[in-house]
Design an enzyme around this catalytic site. Structure first.
Site, PDB file in Angstrom:
ATOM      1  N   SER A   1       0.837  -1.205   0.000  1.00 41.53           N
ATOM      2  CA  SER A   1       0.000   0.000   0.000  1.00 41.53           C
ATOM      3  C   SER A   1       0.870   1.252   0.000  1.00 41.53           C
ATOM      4  O   SER A   1       1.702   1.424  -0.876  1.00 41.53           O
ATOM      5  CB  SER A   1      -0.960  -0.039   1.190  1.00 41.53           C
ATOM      6  OG  SER A   1      -1.951   0.946   1.086  1.00 41.53           O
TER       7      SER A   1
ATOM      8  N   GLU B   1      -9.440  -4.138  -6.168  1.00 36.54           N
ATOM      9  CA  GLU B   1      -8.817  -3.018  -5.437  1.00 36.54           C
ATOM     10  C   GLU B   1      -9.161  -1.668  -6.063  1.00 36.54           C
ATOM     11  O   GLU B   1      -9.126  -1.520  -7.294  1.00 36.54           O
ATOM     12  CB  GLU B   1      -7.296  -3.172  -5.424  1.00 36.54           C
ATOM     13  CG  GLU B   1      -6.807  -4.366  -4.645  1.00 36.54           C
ATOM     14  CD  GLU B   1      -5.365  -4.198  -4.222  1.00 36.54           C
ATOM     15  OE1 GLU B   1      -4.982  -3.075  -3.821  1.00 36.54           O
ATOM     16  OE2 GLU B   1      -4.626  -5.188  -4.277  1.00 36.54           O
TER      17      GLU B   1
END
Length: 303
Positions: free
Chosen positions: A149, A244
């Site tokens: 991330s 995502e």
């Protein structure tokens, strides 16, 4: 009773949307959000086949995680958390699984978080860590930079800083569910908004507000490394789930890196949400991602 993979995924996604994604839309204070995430991450089982030793490096708390004593290859992992969440506690289980799967040691760093320490504090601290490793005699060819991330953002920004400062470059990069464009122009932010079980646009916006000084352009290459000149980067693994909201960050990086003649291994995992790799204990896709990561790391070691 054995739960089918489909039901297990549906139950998990519903749980994550209720306990993490929904509360993230209410702009909790950083301390409250950090406490909640730490409690949630206690559910992840820690791998028992590795040793964990707390250390300090370049003034920061860190953990040295090893599968056995005389291992030489080192993964420097930078945890995610939208620049204001995450800690050694939240990612210890995942990094222990990474170490067990690769049979390489990992250095897991407790870097400075925003809003207390905004850009460039985290990047500068990680650069100091890298310099310290080199001074200690660890060779760049034995180091792999890894991040998930926003940690992938920092790993990529660090590799670019290493290149620009003309230091010996790491052997490879591993970018897991990378958050690389803080201008939030990726189309997947919209079309996957309802599908990503873990990450909300509100969390990204909060992290950006905390991390980026008001006087700075969010497209600055050290803040949004997707917009950097990517030439000269080492071989890079990119992993991302099809659900995502950051899917396009990963895909756009792949396209731009390949145009810059960077060797990119791109892996898309169908039906997976942000940071799905942390669910290694329960999902075959996450197990496959760790196997793919280990294969990439071992190929670097042999090259």
């Amino acid at each position: 009773m054995k739960i089918s993979p489909l039901w297990k995924q549906l139950i998990t996604e519903s749980f994550l949307k209720t306990t993490i994604r929904l509360p993230s839309q209410f702009n909790l204070a950083p301390s409250s959000a950090r406490f909640a995430i730490e409690q949630m991450c206690r559910l992840f089982p820690q791998n028992k086949n590795v040793s964990i030793r707390p250390i300090r490096l370049a003034g920061l708390r860190a953990e040295e995680i090893k599968p056995y004593n005389d291992v030489t290859q080192l993964i420097l992992h930078i945890h995610g958390g939208a620049f204001f969440l995450g800690s050694l506690n939240t990612h210890r289980a995942f990094v222990s699984d990474m170490v067990a799967r690769t049979q390489m040691q990992a250095l897991h760093v407790d870097y400075p978080l925003a809003p207390e320490q905004p850009f460039p504090e985290a990047l500068d601290a990680l650069f100091d860590i890298y310099n310290t490793l080199l001074v200690q005699g660890i060779q760049a060819k034995d180091i792999i930079l890894s991040g998930d991330s926003c940690g992938a953002n920092l790993a990529l920004a660090l590799a670019l800083k290493i290149r620009d400062e003309e230091l010996p470059q790491v052997s490879g990069l591993m970018l897991l569910s990378p958050f690389l464009d803080l201008t939030l122009t990726s189309e997947s932010l919209r079309y996957n908004q309802k599908h990503d079980a873990l990450l909300s646009i509100e969390t990204l916006e909060t992290g950006i507000d905390y991390y980026v000084p008001k006087s700075m352009d969010k497209s600055h290459p050290s803040i949004s490394p997707l917009f950097a000149d990517l030439a000269g980067l080492p071989p890079t693994l990119v992993q991302v789930g099809s659900k995502e909201i950051l899917l396009d960050d990963a895909q756009r990086f792949k396209e731009k890196a390949e145009q810059a003649n960077v060797q990119v291994t791109f892996k898309l995992y169908t039906g997976m949400w942000h940071n799905f790799q942390m669910f290694y204990a329960w999902f075959d896709e996450a197990k496959q991602a760790l196997a793919d990561l280990a294969e990439f790391a071992h190929a670097l070691d042999q090259s």
